[in-house]
Structure formats: structure tokens, C-alpha cells
Write a protein that holds these residues in place. Structure first.
Motif, PDB file in Angstrom:
ATOM      1  N   ARG A  12      71.261 -19.265  45.004  1.00 24.85           N
ATOM      2  CA  ARG A  12      69.896 -18.919  44.584  1.00 24.85           C
ATOM      3  C   ARG A  12      68.994 -20.145  44.555  1.00 24.85           C
ATOM      4  NH1 ARG A  12      70.352 -14.381  39.733  1.00 24.85           N
ATOM      5  NH2 ARG A  12      71.446 -12.809  40.966  1.00 24.85           N
ATOM      6  N   ASN A  13      69.515 -21.251  44.025  1.00 25.21           N
ATOM      7  CA  ASN A  13      68.694 -22.461  43.968  1.00 25.21           C
ATOM      8  C   ASN A  13      68.400 -23.000  45.367  1.00 25.21           C
ATOM      9  OD1 ASN A  13      68.589 -22.378  41.207  1.00 25.21           O
ATOM     10  ND2 ASN A  13      70.190 -23.891  40.877  1.00 25.21           N
ATOM     11  N   ILE A  14      69.391 -22.938  46.251  1.00 20.36           N
ATOM     12  CA  ILE A  14      69.159 -23.406  47.620  1.00 20.36           C
ATOM     13  C   ILE A  14      68.154 -22.506  48.319  1.00 20.36           C
ATOM     14  CG2 ILE A  14      70.239 -23.714  49.859  1.00 20.36           C
ATOM     15  CD1 ILE A  14      70.755 -25.928  47.845  1.00 20.36           C
ATOM     16  N   ALA A  15      68.293 -21.187  48.128  1.00 19.54           N
ATOM     17  CA  ALA A  15      67.333 -20.258  48.741  1.00 19.54           C
ATOM     18  C   ALA A  15      65.924 -20.516  48.209  1.00 19.54           C
ATOM     19  CB  ALA A  15      67.761 -18.816  48.470  1.00 19.54           C
ATOM     20  N   LEU A  16      65.805 -20.739  46.894  1.00 16.76           N
ATOM     21  CA  LEU A  16      64.495 -21.044  46.309  1.00 16.76           C
ATOM     22  C   LEU A  16      63.954 -22.356  46.854  1.00 16.76           C
ATOM     23  CD1 LEU A  16      62.242 -20.437  44.271  1.00 16.76           C
ATOM     24  CD2 LEU A  16      63.628 -21.580  42.524  1.00 16.76           C
ATOM     25  N   LEU A  17      64.807 -23.364  46.969  1.00 17.89           N
ATOM     26  CA  LEU A  17      64.370 -24.659  47.482  1.00 17.89           C
ATOM     27  C   LEU A  17      63.902 -24.539  48.931  1.00 17.89           C
ATOM     28  CD1 LEU A  17      64.098 -27.720  47.110  1.00 17.89           C
ATOM     29  CD2 LEU A  17      66.478 -27.938  47.825  1.00 17.89           C
ATOM     30  N   VAL A  18      64.679 -23.815  49.742  1.00 18.81           N
ATOM     31  CA  VAL A  18      64.282 -23.634  51.139  1.00 18.81           C
ATOM     32  C   VAL A  18      62.955 -22.887  51.227  1.00 18.81           C
ATOM     33  CG1 VAL A  18      64.906 -22.464  53.284  1.00 18.81           C
ATOM     34  CG2 VAL A  18      66.626 -23.771  52.039  1.00 18.81           C
ATOM     35  N   ALA A  19      62.777 -21.852  50.397  1.00 21.65           N
ATOM     36  CA  ALA A  19      61.527 -21.099  50.411  1.00 21.65           C
ATOM     37  C   ALA A  19      60.350 -21.986  50.007  1.00 21.65           C
ATOM     38  CB  ALA A  19      61.638 -19.890  49.489  1.00 21.65           C
ATOM     39  N   LEU A  20      60.546 -22.819  48.975  1.00 23.82           N
ATOM     40  CA  LEU A  20      59.463 -23.707  48.536  1.00 23.82           C
ATOM     41  C   LEU A  20      59.139 -24.754  49.595  1.00 23.82           C
ATOM     42  CD1 LEU A  20      60.392 -24.257  44.774  1.00 23.82           C
ATOM     43  CD2 LEU A  20      58.577 -22.821  45.711  1.00 23.82           C
ATOM     44  N   VAL A  21      60.183 -25.311  50.224  1.00 22.77           N
ATOM     45  CA  VAL A  21      59.945 -26.298  51.282  1.00 22.77           C
ATOM     46  C   VAL A  21      59.221 -25.650  52.453  1.00 22.77           C
ATOM     47  CG1 VAL A  21      61.089 -27.759  52.989  1.00 22.77           C
ATOM     48  CG2 VAL A  21      61.850 -27.801  50.619  1.00 22.77           C
ATOM     49  N   ALA A  22      59.651 -24.440  52.831  1.00 23.44           N
ATOM     50  CA  ALA A  22      58.986 -23.740  53.932  1.00 23.44           C
ATOM     51  C   ALA A  22      57.528 -23.447  53.596  1.00 23.44           C
ATOM     52  CB  ALA A  22      59.734 -22.448  54.247  1.00 23.44           C
ATOM     53  N   LEU A  23      57.272 -22.989  52.346  1.00 23.10           N
ATOM     54  CA  LEU A  23      55.892 -22.723  51.935  1.00 23.10           C
ATOM     55  C   LEU A  23      55.061 -24.004  51.949  1.00 23.10           C
ATOM     56  CD1 LEU A  23      53.810 -20.723  50.844  1.00 23.10           C
ATOM     57  CD2 LEU A  23      54.656 -21.219  48.536  1.00 23.10           C
ATOM     58  N   ALA A  24      55.661 -25.107  51.470  1.00 22.93           N
ATOM     59  CA  ALA A  24      54.937 -26.383  51.475  1.00 22.93           C
ATOM     60  C   ALA A  24      54.638 -26.833  52.906  1.00 22.93           C
ATOM     61  CB  ALA A  24      55.754 -27.447  50.744  1.00 22.93           C
TER      62      ALA A  24
END
Length: 449
Positions: A12-24
Motif C-alpha cells: 500500500r505504501n509503495i502504491a501510494l508513493l508511486v501514485a504521488l510520484v506519478a502525480l508530481a
């Protein structure tokens, strides 16, 4: 529609991190295109439009002969260039065509209406502009300026993706570092639930995890103290009760000499034996052989010896011996396991008594069978709990309901299992599986991790 989220905290944390990086990255790219790249393209379009306008003015005033020479030298043509072929869709093509389209649109806006544009794709990418050479319209190819070709956008995208992957990898490593004490805590909890005493967890990690580790260490210490207290209490109870029982035997023997009242003496001694048996069952359940060391032995030999012993007492068991290699087990504990099962078969099954042994790749198996009709396999599974009694227990008094609990505990002490199934043709089969490679740790509650 419900979105399926990853189960683990790490995922979950990796998925959230990837989503935030992609959004950024998407936001950064949008800012780059709108506030940096677009103004550069617009400035380049204005400069290029001025250059084309000056060129058109120069060649429009030329005499026809000079105009033809210039047109040949500049590869001008009267025919309209073909329409551009569609380009394959990709992320890099999208940004390159976006920049080109923005440049052409801005350039067309700054050129006169009688100077249309036409883009030619392929190996030699060119921009065709219709000029007026010696007053005659002609399409002249012109190289596209670097700001419109988007040659640096691919490098920018590759760098952004690399940074995004690097950020995700860094987050993954950080999360692994945070999850390591949680994984240690989970393993230690499983060992505690299996009855083992794990080493204390380290408390030098992050504050929140350190607090959980300290609380877990305190709980483990409290459980260990409770287990020690329980063992001491049972040992004390056994000693304190057996001492007056021995004195009571002596008092009965002295008060009632042999021949005076043999029936009363026999009845009293039977009650004393029953009390002693109950005490022994409690001690067996509390211990179940966990202090006995593992020894490589022959399970078939042990089973055959017990079959012979029961035959000497008048209870014939058919013995079907299968090949079992020698493997480590606790002989006294396993003997107690088989004796309890065989005693139950005699007491409750009475007929069709049999013992079968065999082995597979990972475990040795023993089946104690009977042809009794009093109880089903589903009910027997419930009787593995301590102090549980079956529906036919009323005809067999004197037990404590610990017999099957002891068997189950010894089997789990070896990392094995005790199960029951209805026997084909009627009756019951008690199946014990003992691993050929049992755990070396001796959990006090008989559960192998």
C-alpha cells in the motif's frame, strides 16, 4: 465498483508513493509545457515568421530568370506537398507533435493569410511554406527550428521517469527498513503463539515501533513468568496430594489387616488409584514430553511392542506395518500418544481393533482403528479440547477429558497433527502424522512453529 487495495502495508505504501510520484511528475510536466516550453515555442514562431516574411519580400521582387534560379537552388516546387501521414502513437511522439503543432499554429497566426503551411514527416522532416517567387506562388521547404522539433523533450521525459523510478526505489528501501521490525514482531508473535520464548525484540528503531517492541517484550516476559508459575503450581499440587495419598494407603493397610475386609480395602485402593491416575493425567497434559530429547528411533518397533503389550492384556490389535525409515522423535511421549489412542479404541470401540503405519515423503503416519458405533469423527475433533467428553462418556467414568488433548499436544510438539475420520465399513480411525524432520525447539504448549 469496489477498488481492490493491496493487502500488505508495504504494498500500500509503495502504491501510494508511486501514485504521488506519478502525480508530481504529471504536474511538473504540465507546468514545464505551459509556462516554459510554450513561451519558447511562441518566441521561436514569431522570429521564424519575421524571417519568412522578409524572405518572401526578397524573392517576390526578383526578375523571373533570377526567381527560377533561386527556386531551383531552394528546391521550391509548384505542386502542393502531400498531406502528412499519421504518426504512431507514443508518449514521445505526443510531446513532439504537440510542440510542432503549437509552433505551426503560432507561425500561421503571424504569417499573411496567403502563405499557408504544410508539414512533411519522414526522415527529412520539413516545413513547406508557400512563398511568392517573382510574383508566382511556389512551395518552399524549410528546416524546422530546434524549439519546434522537441529534441530535448525525450531526454526530459527519460530523466523524469528515471527520477520517478529512483524515488519509488528509495521509498521501497525505506519501507523495507521500516517493515523489518514489523516482520520480526510477526515472527516473534507466531513463536509465542506456538509456545516458544523468542529472544527480546530490539527497541532501537523508530519511536512508534520501539514502543510496540517494548510492550511485546514485556508481554513475553509476563507469559514466561506465568508458565513458570503454572509448572511450579502443578508440581506442588501433585506433591502435596500424592503425599497424603501414600499415607492414606499405609493407614488403610494398617487399620484393616489382610482378610478382615478385603472388599473395602480393594474399593479404597481403587479410588486411590483413580485419584493418582487423574493427577498423572494432569501432569502429562502439563508436560507432554517437551523436556524429553529427540532420539532417532523406529516407529514400527514401538507400535509393534504396544500391540504385543495390549495382546497380553487380552486386547488383540491387527498390526499392518508399512515401511517407515528411522527418524527423530520422543519415544516416551509417542508411546504415551499411542497408548492413549489404543486405550480409547479398547474402551469405546471394543471390536475391529487395528493399527496401521506408513510413510510418505515428509511424514510418518499411524492409524488406530476400531469398529465402534458410539461416536463420529466430527465429534471426536471437538474432544481434542481439554476436559471435553463425548456422548458415550457416561458409560466410562473416572476420566478427566484430557486423553485426546494429551495426544494432540504430543503430535503438535513434534510438528505433526491428530485427525479423525469415519472408517470405511463402520467405526473410527485416529490418524497421527509425525514429520520425518521434526522441529528441534521444544514449545511448552506442544505447538510447533
Amino acid at each position: 465498483m469496489r477498488i481492490a487495495l493491496p493487502r500488505s502495508l508495504l504494498a500500500r505504501n509503495i502504491a501510494l508513493l508511486v501514485a504521488l510520484v506519478a502525480l508530481a511528475q504529471i504536474c511538473s510536466l504540465a507546468v514545464l509545457l505551459h509556462f516554459v516550453q510554450r513561451p519558447r515555442i511562441e518566441r521561436a514562431a514569431v522570429i521564424f515568421a519575421d524571417y519568412v516574411t522578409l524572405l518572401d519580400d526578397a524573392v517576390a521582387r526578383m526578375p523571373p530568370d533570377e526567381g527560377r534560379v533561386v527556386a531551383a537552388r531552394l528546391h521550391a516546387q509548384r505542386e502542393t506537398p502531400p498531406a502528412p501521414a499519421p504518426e504512431p502513437a507514443s508518449l514521445v511522439n505526443f510531446f513532439r507533435t504537440w510542440q510542432r503543432d503549437v509552433f505551426i499554429a503560432d507561425l500561421q497566426r503571424h504569417l499573411p493569410a496567403d502563405m499557408p503551411l504544410r508539414w512533411q514527416a519522414g526522415s527529412g522532416q520539413r516545413l513547406w511554406i508557400r512563398l511568392h517567387i517573382s510574383g508566382e506562388p511556389a512551395w518552399m521547404p524549410m528546416p524546422l527550428v530546434p524549439d519546434a522539433q522537441g529534441t530535448g523533450i525525450a531526454t526530459t521525459l527519460a530523466l523524469s521517469l528515471l527520477l520517478a523510478v529512483l524515488a519509488a526505489l528509495t521509498g521501497y528501501l525505506i519501507q523495507l527498513h521500516l517493515n523489518r521490525p514489523l516482520a520480526d514482531l510477526a515472527r516473534a508473535a507466531r513463536r509465542v503463539s506456538a509456545g516458544e520464548t523468542p529472544p527480546p525484540l530490539p527497541t532501537d528503531g523508530p519511536t512508534e515501533i520501539a514502543q510496540v517492541s517494548r510492550a511485546f517484550n514485556q508481554m513475553t516476559e509476563a507469559l514466561q513468568q506465568a508458565e513458570t508459575t503454572r509448572a511450579l503450581m502443578l508440581a506442588g499440587v501433585s506433591h502435596d496430594i500424592r503425599t497424603p495419598l501414600t499415607k492414606l494407603r499405609l493407614a488403610i493397610a494398617m487399620a484393616l489387616p489382610r482378610g478382615t475386609n478385603d472388599a473395602l480395602v480393594a474399593s479404597s485402593e481403587a479410588y486411590l488409584d483413580r485419584i493418582d491416575t487423574i493427577l498423572q493425567q494432569f501432569m502429562d497434559y502439563a508436560g507432554s514430553g517437551e523436556r524429553e530429547p529427540l532420539q532417532v528411533g523406529d516407529l514400527n518397533t514401538l507400535s509393534g511392542q504396544l500391540v504385543a503389550d495390549f495382546a497380553g492384556l487380552g486386547h488383540e490389535f491387527d498390526f499392518e506395518e508399512g515401511p517407515i525409515p528411522p527418524f527423530p522423535f520422543r519415544p516416551v511421549a509417542v508411546m504415551r500418544l499411542l497408548m492413549n489412542l489404543m486405550h480409547n479404541a479398547v474402551a469405546y470401540g471394543q471390536t475391529g481393533l487395528a493399527v496401521r503405519t506408513w510413510a510418505d515423503e515428509s511424514a510418518a503416519h499411524v492409524a488406530v482403528c476400531d469398529r465402534g458405533t458410539g461416536i463420529r469423527a466430527a465429534e471426536m475433533e471437538k474432544l481434542k479440547a481439554p476436559f471435553s467428553r463425548g456422548s458415550n462418556e457416561r458409560t466410562h467414568s473416572g476420566g478427566t477429558g484430557l486423553g485426546l488433548a494429551i495426544v494432540d499436544r504430543i503430535a503438535r510438539l513434534h510438528g505433526g497433527s491428530l485427525t479423525f475420520r469415519d472408517r470405511e465399513g463402520g467405526g473410527l480411525e485416529a490418524l497421527v502424522a509425525l514429520p520425518l524432520d521434526p522441529p528441534a525447539v521444544l514449545p511448552p504448549n506442544g505447538r510447533a512453529s
